[in-house]
Design an enzyme around this catalytic site. Structure first.
Site: not given
Ligand code: IPE
Ligand code: IPE
Ligand code: MG
Length: 226
Positions: A12, A29, A123, A181
């Site tokens: 995240d 990303h 791994l 989570l």
């Molecule tokens: C959780 O992250 C899912 C992934 C990392 C793929 P999100 O950024 O989507 O989750 P929320 O919306 O903050 O709960």
């Molecule tokens: C996690 O990073 C990757 C995915 C959920 C695809 P985010 O895209 O959720 O990044 P934030 O939470 O907006 O910073």
């Molecule tokens: Mg996120």
């Protein structure tokens, strides 16, 4: 305490990493993919045999088409160009989630990388794509119903989850400081240790992994005993 056998990562903070720099989210990303590659090498160095990575949830379809298709493109590039990297480091790539929702060209790439890395052992990785923990459990139950099971045991469910060939995660690391989570491996993490470092995923590296393992080593797991 010994090192975890399976670390589950919730990747995240890619969007916030990009925002801080005035860049489009897709670039966050892209940097996130580099962090995955660094982390895979660090996991091998540290002799961790299993890792899963939550990279696209069943709820991430709520995002813009631009971001979603940017992620698909990135996944296509990464998993097609990555086959040599995975094979040279003996990394087995598997996927957790309903891949049938993805564009066919991406599905083909994902199938190819899992086929071509299936004999690797050092791994074992599970990339969670179009993954949800509740969906995982429902998918397992539906598989059991197809076998005409009348009574379902705990073991039946564990053996029909996407993670059936993995031990349950010992340790869950969610970067970016969010302490939730978000529907990740709900069945599997019943007794996992949880850790929420503030570092944004694109900045994650071996130093943070070592720091995380130090945190893990201080935890006392009891599994309901003493
Ligand atoms: C959780 O992250 C899912 C992934 C990392 C793929 P999100 O950024 O989507 O989750 P929320 O919306 O903050 O709960
Ligand atoms: C996690 O990073 C990757 C995915 C959920 C695809 P985010 O895209 O959720 O990044 P934030 O939470 O907006 O910073
Ligand atoms: Mg996120």
């Amino acid at each position: 305490m010994t090192n975890p056998k399976h670390i589950a990562f919730i990747l995240d903070g890619n969007g916030r990493w990009a925002k801080k720099r005035g860049l489009p989210r897709t670039l966050g990303h892209r940097e996130g993919v580099k962090a995955i590659e660094r982390t895979l090498l660090a996991l091998i160095d540290l002799k961790i045999p299993y890792a899963s990575f939550y990279a696209f949830s069943t709820d991430n379809w709520k995002r813009s088409q631009e971001e979603i298709f940017g992620l698909f493109d990135l996944a296509k590039q990464y998993f097609s160009k990555g086959i040599d990297f995975f094979n040279s480091h003996d990394i087995k790539v598997t996927f957790f989630g309903d891949l049938s929702a993805f564009p066919m060209d991406l599905q083909i790439v994902l199938k190819e990388v899992s086929n071509k890395t299936k004999n690797n052992k050092t791994l074992v990785t599970g990339f969670c794509l179009n993954y949800g923990g509740r969906e995982d459990i429902v998918h397992a139950i539906n598989s059991l119903l197809k076998e005409n099971k009348k009574l379902i045991t705990l073991d039946d469910i564990s053996k029909n989850l996407y993670s059936k060939n993995f031990p349950d995660p010992d340790f869950v690391i969610r970067t970016s400081g969010e302490q939730r989570l978000s529907n990740f491996q709900l069945w599997q993490i019943s007794y996992s240790e949880l850790y929420f470092p503030k570092v944004l995923w694109p900045d994650f590296n071996k130093k943070y992994l070592l720091k995380s393992l130090k945190v893990f080593s201080k935890r006392k797991r009891r599994f309901g005993g003493y």
